[in-house]
Design an enzyme around this catalytic site. Structure first.
Site, short mmCIF file in Angstrom:
data_model
loop_
_atom_site.label_atom_id
_atom_site.label_comp_id
_atom_site.label_asym_id
_atom_site.label_seq_id
_atom_site.Cartn_x
_atom_site.Cartn_y
_atom_site.Cartn_z
N GLY A 76 -1.44 11.07 -49.55
CA GLY A 76 -0.45 11.29 -48.51
C GLY A 76 0.04 9.99 -47.92
O GLY A 76 -0.40 8.89 -48.31
N ALA A 77 0.95 10.08 -46.98
CA ALA A 77 1.47 8.90 -46.31
C ALA A 77 0.34 8.20 -45.56
O ALA A 77 -0.49 8.85 -44.91
CB ALA A 77 2.58 9.29 -45.33
N GLY B 16 -3.93 5.06 -47.73
CA GLY B 16 -4.64 3.94 -48.34
C GLY B 16 -4.50 3.90 -49.85
O GLY B 16 -5.16 3.10 -50.52
N HIS C 55 3.69 -4.86 -47.47
CA HIS C 55 3.11 -4.79 -48.81
C HIS C 55 3.05 -6.18 -49.44
O HIS C 55 2.04 -6.57 -50.03
CB HIS C 55 3.93 -3.85 -49.69
CG HIS C 55 3.57 -2.41 -49.54
ND1 HIS C 55 3.22 -1.62 -50.61
CD2 HIS C 55 3.50 -1.61 -48.45
CE1 HIS C 55 2.95 -0.40 -50.19
NE2 HIS C 55 3.12 -0.37 -48.87
N ARG D 197 -0.39 -9.23 -50.75
CA ARG D 197 -0.57 -9.60 -52.15
C ARG D 197 -0.59 -11.12 -52.29
O ARG D 197 0.27 -11.82 -51.76
CB ARG D 197 0.55 -9.02 -53.02
CG ARG D 197 0.58 -7.52 -53.06
CD ARG D 197 1.38 -6.99 -54.23
NE ARG D 197 2.75 -7.47 -54.27
CZ ARG D 197 3.77 -6.87 -53.67
NH1 ARG D 197 3.58 -5.77 -52.97
NH2 ARG D 197 4.99 -7.36 -53.78
N ASP E 236 4.80 0.98 -57.74
CA ASP E 236 4.65 1.51 -56.38
C ASP E 236 6.06 1.67 -55.79
O ASP E 236 6.67 0.69 -55.39
CB ASP E 236 3.81 0.55 -55.54
CG ASP E 236 3.27 1.19 -54.28
OD1 ASP E 236 3.57 2.37 -54.04
OD2 ASP E 236 2.56 0.49 -53.53
#
Length: 199
Positions: free
Chosen positions: A37-38, A41, A77, A81, A110
């Site tokens: 789900g939103a 994780g 995001h 990284r 993603d």
């Protein structure tokens, strides 16, 4: 899988083992499907699955940045990284990037949900594009990890477009799960294996 040179034995019968360990590679399945789900994780878990493989990490982003909220999420995001990642942005045709990858790499897509959103809003043939996506994944030389959203646990949407999206997302998730060697549901950051086994 760990590669080592053989153990050496001294001629005076004292055994000494000098192990020269090469880089450790964890065998990733051809396709790993990570569902959640939103804010579950799922993306972080998928990133860690890929990073612990020891393969060269590749990130394939499908999101379009059309407002400040999306930009903020994309930036979040990116910020987590490290510079080891090779990055691509393909909102509709991920095969253009997937076809360039090697066996020594592993790619994280993603996500399938944003990809489907783009296809739907562009009024493309969803069935044809879904078939193309699955073919592109199948022929990719690198292991693929793809993230998607579980959207069927909420109330029925109040408009036709949202209802269509929910139905198409469910069908896409079913197709990805069927094609996958590993399927994992992530809830509150915790993985539950639905298909296959963790490497």
């Amino acid at each position: 899988m760990k590669h080592t040179l053989p153990c050496t034995i001294d001629i005076d019968t004292h055994h000494t083992c000098d192990w020269f360990t090469a880089k450790v590679y964890k065998m990733l399945p051809k396709l790993s499907f990570v569902l959640g789900g939103a804010a579950s994780g799922k993306s972080v878990w998928a990133e860690n699955l890929l990073l612990t493989s020891g393969l060269e990490p590749v990130y394939l982003a499908t999101s379009r940045i059309f407002d400040d909220e999306i930009k903020m999420r994309v930036d979040a995001h990116k910020s987590r990284r490290c510079e080891d990642w090779r990055n691509f942005e393909q909102d509709i045709y991920p095969g253009q990037a997937l076809s360039t990858l090697r066996e020594t790499q592993a790619v994280l897509i993603d996500c399938a949900t944003m990809w489907l959103t783009n296809v739907l809003l562009d009024e493309m043939d969803i069935a044809a594009e879904k078939a193309r996506l699955l073919d592109d994944i199948r022929i990719c030389a690198a292991p693929v990890v793809i993230v998607s959203n579980e959207v069927g646990h909420g109330i029925v949407p109040d408009n036709a477009l949202a209802r269509q999206f929910r139905e198409e997302q469910g069908r896409l998730n079913i197709a990805l799960a069927e094609a996958s060697d590993l399927a994992v549901l992530v809830t509150a950051g915790l993985p539950q294996v639905l298909k296959g086994s963790l490497p």
